[in-house]
Design an enzyme around this catalytic site. Structure first.
Site, mmCIF file in Angstrom:
data_model
loop_
_atom_site.group_PDB
_atom_site.id
_atom_site.type_symbol
_atom_site.label_atom_id
_atom_site.label_comp_id
_atom_site.label_asym_id
_atom_site.label_seq_id
_atom_site.Cartn_x
_atom_site.Cartn_y
_atom_site.Cartn_z
ATOM 1 C CE1 TYR A 40 15.302 31.119 -99.973
ATOM 2 C CE2 TYR A 40 15.162 32.790 -98.317
ATOM 3 C CZ TYR A 40 14.705 31.964 -99.370
ATOM 4 O OH TYR A 40 13.163 32.124 -99.475
ATOM 5 C CB SER A 86 -15.891 16.438 -90.961
ATOM 6 O OG SER A 86 -17.249 16.249 -90.971
ATOM 7 C CE LYS A 125 -9.499 13.525 -87.058
ATOM 8 N NZ LYS A 125 -9.361 14.805 -86.377
ATOM 9 N NE ARG A 146 -14.644 20.299 -92.474
ATOM 10 C CZ ARG A 146 -15.595 20.499 -91.323
ATOM 11 N NH1 ARG A 146 -15.283 21.377 -90.272
ATOM 12 N NH2 ARG A 146 -16.703 19.434 -91.386
ATOM 13 C CB CYS A 428 7.016 22.853 -43.494
ATOM 14 S SG CYS A 428 6.704 20.953 -44.009
ATOM 15 C CB CYS A 446 9.961 21.902 -45.537
ATOM 16 S SG CYS A 446 10.224 21.559 -43.874
HETATM 17 S S1 IVH Z 1 -9.261 13.867 -94.609
HETATM 18 C C1 IVH Z 1 -13.077 13.814 -96.961
HETATM 19 N N1 IVH Z 1 -6.513 13.360 -93.444
HETATM 20 O O1 IVH Z 1 -9.416 15.864 -89.255
HETATM 21 C C2 IVH Z 1 -12.030 13.705 -96.045
HETATM 22 N N2 IVH Z 1 -8.430 14.987 -92.573
HETATM 23 O O2 IVH Z 1 -12.771 15.447 -90.191
HETATM 24 C C3 IVH Z 1 -11.240 14.966 -95.577
HETATM 25 N N3 IVH Z 1 -7.486 15.911 -90.321
HETATM 26 O O3 IVH Z 1 -10.553 18.294 -89.419
HETATM 27 C C4 IVH Z 1 -10.443 14.714 -94.513
HETATM 28 N N4 IVH Z 1 -5.560 14.970 -90.358
HETATM 29 O O4 IVH Z 1 -8.657 18.758 -91.170
HETATM 30 C C5 IVH Z 1 -8.019 14.003 -93.508
HETATM 31 N N5 IVH Z 1 -4.619 12.908 -92.805
HETATM 32 C C6 IVH Z 1 -5.811 13.734 -92.593
HETATM 33 C C7 IVH Z 1 -6.263 14.548 -91.467
HETATM 34 C C8 IVH Z 1 -7.285 14.968 -91.741
HETATM 35 C C9 IVH Z 1 -6.343 15.920 -89.797
HETATM 36 C C10 IVH Z 1 -8.589 16.675 -89.902
HETATM 37 C C11 IVH Z 1 -9.403 17.468 -90.882
HETATM 38 C C12 IVH Z 1 -10.634 17.480 -90.423
HETATM 39 C C13 IVH Z 1 -10.801 16.337 -89.769
HETATM 40 C C14 IVH Z 1 -11.684 15.443 -90.399
#
Ligand code: IVH
Length: 691
Positions: A40, A86, A125, A146, A428, A446
């Site tokens: 690579y 969010s 998440k 964001r 101790c 100790c």
């Molecule tokens: S979907 C409109 N999927 O969680 C839907 N969010 O409020 C948009 N996050 O800070 C979000 N894992 O960065 C989505 N599998 C996932 C996620 C995810 C983490 C975070 C996202 C945001 C918060 C959602």
């Protein structure tokens, strides 16, 4: 690989770029490289050379262009074409959280109770930072944070350094495709990063610091003004959604969309799953919850999304949150709290552990008010002080620990940096004996092994074991009871036990009590080596105890030996010598030894080094294997040692002789392989008699 020079530099550059994109994807995203790293590098250097010679051939998506930015004064704002929303968080971490979401979706869609279950795309998440990647005609042109959802910051040059993020999408040249996802740092990468930070700090780099968790480290890296520094931070990425799209035929479901992104070379997490109805959600939440600690990165929950995009559109949004998605959390594994005090605990082996006494806090599913600081170095490294606000972590069944200090919250009048020795004034906290920290060791200890209440059970069990004083009938459970009922506090008190006291104990009949007393009586007749070993002096194992007994011949000589005299004993080095000296310098330990002698423990003392028994096996190492016809292992060992030989556990080139009995196994094979002499019991006896 030979270079075909009938191709133009432009053609070769394009070919190399395509090859490098492919191999980077195999390596960073799929973790399945097809070529060695060196190959690579060679392709990479060839491309670099062409681009040097023909700068006009350099393209923004070239793999050579990952680190190309300059140090910025600040980040440029980016207005998101589609707001970055969010999602609603379900704070009920139980199954009911998932059930409630499904019920809400069904109600809002106006579904009848008997309508078929809804398909949901379930994902992890990720606990990182949301990022929007904008690809135009398949080429990465911008990366933005964001921000407030409407306007973020342009972090393109930092995100270009993330090897997992493709600079060009495979098989997609749509005019606009915005990919949304999470930038994060894996746990193992985080450990390596913090280790490197610690080294920098140790080297005197004043502006460096360690990070409290992967999320903070990732956030710092993304917003790093110097792209060269950002490039050194081990960022990873997972795509989970889309922003603006122009000219791309999006599949009809979220899950298919993710598959399409994966096919374009974007990292999409493999734990995603399409499930049916509330039961499916509950099952997914539980299954991931059970594996949470085993994942290579942190998550704080799972996300459920209605899979069908047509249904998503029907559901729409409330204020700034989609009705079709929810985050279902797990109990938080990290919380902030205040350190009220730092205690020092004495373990069963005398190890001193600093423990933070916390303002009670609910973390990882329980209320935590103590968290280990491991040892002095760790406490100083994290610079934890009384009054500090700290982050406490409790993951799985692991004992809670302080991960770091929130320095911004440090009060003006905070205590001085932690100093274990000063804190304890060298004593101790349980027994008042001296504390020591040996060179190269992380722990203070100790030295009052025989006297220290914290070490009582351990000390008695060690003393009583077969290889030490061999007190028959004095096992784990009994020692536990004797100590817990306050019947035995020191070793000499063992020899004051009477039947009347013993029979009061649980499961202790008169017969057992009488047997124990007999066992104690019998143990009084021992050897100096056993007695020395039984005291549990740190670093004095059976072999060293034997060496000491052989060398000094009497207990008093051992007790009074100087470091220099101890160093004359074979196999005794400075650490062992110091440990022996420190032990016998503790008046409490000395007292215990005297009381044991007064209790009637005796052995045949030699006068000085006048051990004149013949030593036909001096300097030879033996290994025992299999069952001998008349001698037990222990007996054979004692005979060999009495004749000056040593008994080792495994066969090596240094072994002089293997004594094999019936059913000898791998040790015998090994002896044959190495050409080591093999004898039987009769042969051993013959050797022993040869004076
Ligand atoms: S979907 C409109 N999927 O969680 C839907 N969010 O409020 C948009 N996050 O800070 C979000 N894992 O960065 C989505 N599998 C996932 C996620 C995810 C983490 C975070 C996202 C945001 C918060 C959602």
């Amino acid at each position: 690989m030979s270079r075909q020079d009938d191709r133009s530099p432009a053609e070769r550059a394009a070919e190399l770029r395509a090859a490098l994109h492919h191999h980077a994807h195999r390596y960073y995203v799929l973790d399945e490289p097809e070529i060695p790293d060196a190959e690579y590098d060679r392709l990479f250097q060839e491309l670099q050379a062409i681009e040097e010679a023909h700068p006009e051939l350099r393209t923004p998506d070239s793999p050579t262009q990952r680190v190309l930015g300059r140090v910025l004064d600040g980040f440029t704002p980016v207005r998101h074409a589609v707001p970055m929303l969010s999602i609603r968080t379900e704070t009920d971490t139980e199954d009911s959280g998932a059930v409630a979401f499904d019920a809400r979706v069904r109600r809002e869609l106006g579904l009848a109770a008997d309508a078929p279950p809804i398909a949901y795309a379930c994902e992890l998440k990720f606990d990182g930072l949301a990022i929007n990647l904008r690809y135009e005609h398949g080429v990465l042109v911008q990366a933005a944070t964001r921000g407030d959802g409407e306007t973020g910051e342009d972090v393109t040059q930092n995100l270009r350094t993330v090897n997992q993020i493709p600079l060009r999408l495979a098989g997609c040249d749509a005019p606009v495709l915005e990919v949304r996802g999470e930038v994060y740092i894996r746990r193992d990468d985080f450990e390596v990063l913090n280790e490197r930070q610690r080294e920098l700090i140790a080297q005197g780099h004043k502006n460096e610091k360690t990070f409290v968790n992967p999320r903070n480290a990732a956030a710092g890296a993304v917003r790093q003004l110097d792209p060269a520094i950002a490039a050194k931070r081990p960022l990873s990425f997972f795509a989970y959604g889309l922003g603006e799209v122009q000219g791309w035929d999006q599949p009809a479901t979220h899950s298919k969309t993710m598959d399409a992104l994966e096919a374009m070379g974007l990292p999409v997490n493999r734990e995603r799953q399409v499930v049916k109805g509330a039961d499916g959600l509950v099952e997914y939440h539980r299954a991931i919850g059970a594996r949470r600690d085993a994942l290579p990165f942190d998550i704080d929950g799972v996300v459920y999304k209605v899979d069908d995009l047509a249904l998503q559109r029907r559901l729409g949004f409330v204020t700034r949150e989609p009705r079709w998605a929810v985050a279902h959390k797990y109990p938080a594994q990290e919380q902030m709290t205040v350190v009220r005090d730092i205690d020092i605990q004495v373990g069963r082996t005398g190890k001193l552990t600093p423990v933070a006494k916390l303002e009670p806090v609910f973390v990882g599913g329980t209320t935590v008010s103590n968290a280990t600081l491991h040892n002095e170095d760790e406490t100083r490294r994290k610079d934890v002080r009384i009054g500090d606000t700290v982050i406490v972590r409790r993951a799985g069944d692991v004992i809670p620990e302080v991960v770091g200090v929130v320095l911004e919250r440090r009060p003006a009048e905070v205590s001085a940096p932690f100093d274990l020795y000063q804190r304890l004034k060298g004593r101790c906290p349980v027994c008042g004996s001296d504390i020591v920290r040996e060179e190269g060791e992380a722990d203070w200890r100790c030295t009052g092994g025989l006297f220290c209440a914290a070490q009582r059970k351990q000390a008695i069990l060690h003393f009583a074991q077969r290889r030490a004083m061999d007190i028959e009938g004095l096992g784990d459970k009994l020692v536990e009871q004797l100590v817990d009922h306050g019947i035995v506090r020191t070793l000499p008190e063992l020899y004051k036990l009477g039947v009347a006291k013993l029979v009061e104990l649980e499961r202790m009949g008169e017969k057992s009590a009488v047997n124990l007393i007999a066992g104690l009586e019998k143990s009084k007749q021992t050897t100096l080596a056993r007695f020395l070993y039984s005291l549990g002096v740190r670093h004095v194992g059976e072999a060293t105890a034997k060496d000491l007994a052989r060398h000094f011949g009497s207990l008093d000589r051992v007790l009074d030996a100087s470091i220099a005299q101890l160093l004359e004993v074979p196999d005794v080095g400075p650490i062992v010598a110091q440990s022996i000296r420190t032990f016998f310098d503790q008046p409490h330990n000395r007292e215990v030894v005297e009381q044991l002698r007064a209790a009637g423990i005796t052995w045949a003392e030699h006068d000085g080094e006048a051990d004149r028994t013949p030593k036909p096996l001096a300097g030879q190492t033996f290994v025992l294997t299999g069952t001998l016809p008349t001698l037990s292992r222990e007996e054979a060992k004692e005979l060999i040692e009495a004749a000056g030989g040593k008994v080792a556990g495994s066969v090596s080139k240094k072994t002089h002789c293997v004594v094999a009995g019936a059913e000898a196994g791998s040790k015998l094979d090994k002896a044959r392989e190495l050409g080591v002499m093999v004898i039987d019991e009769q042969g051993l006896r013959a050797l022993l008699e040869r004076v």
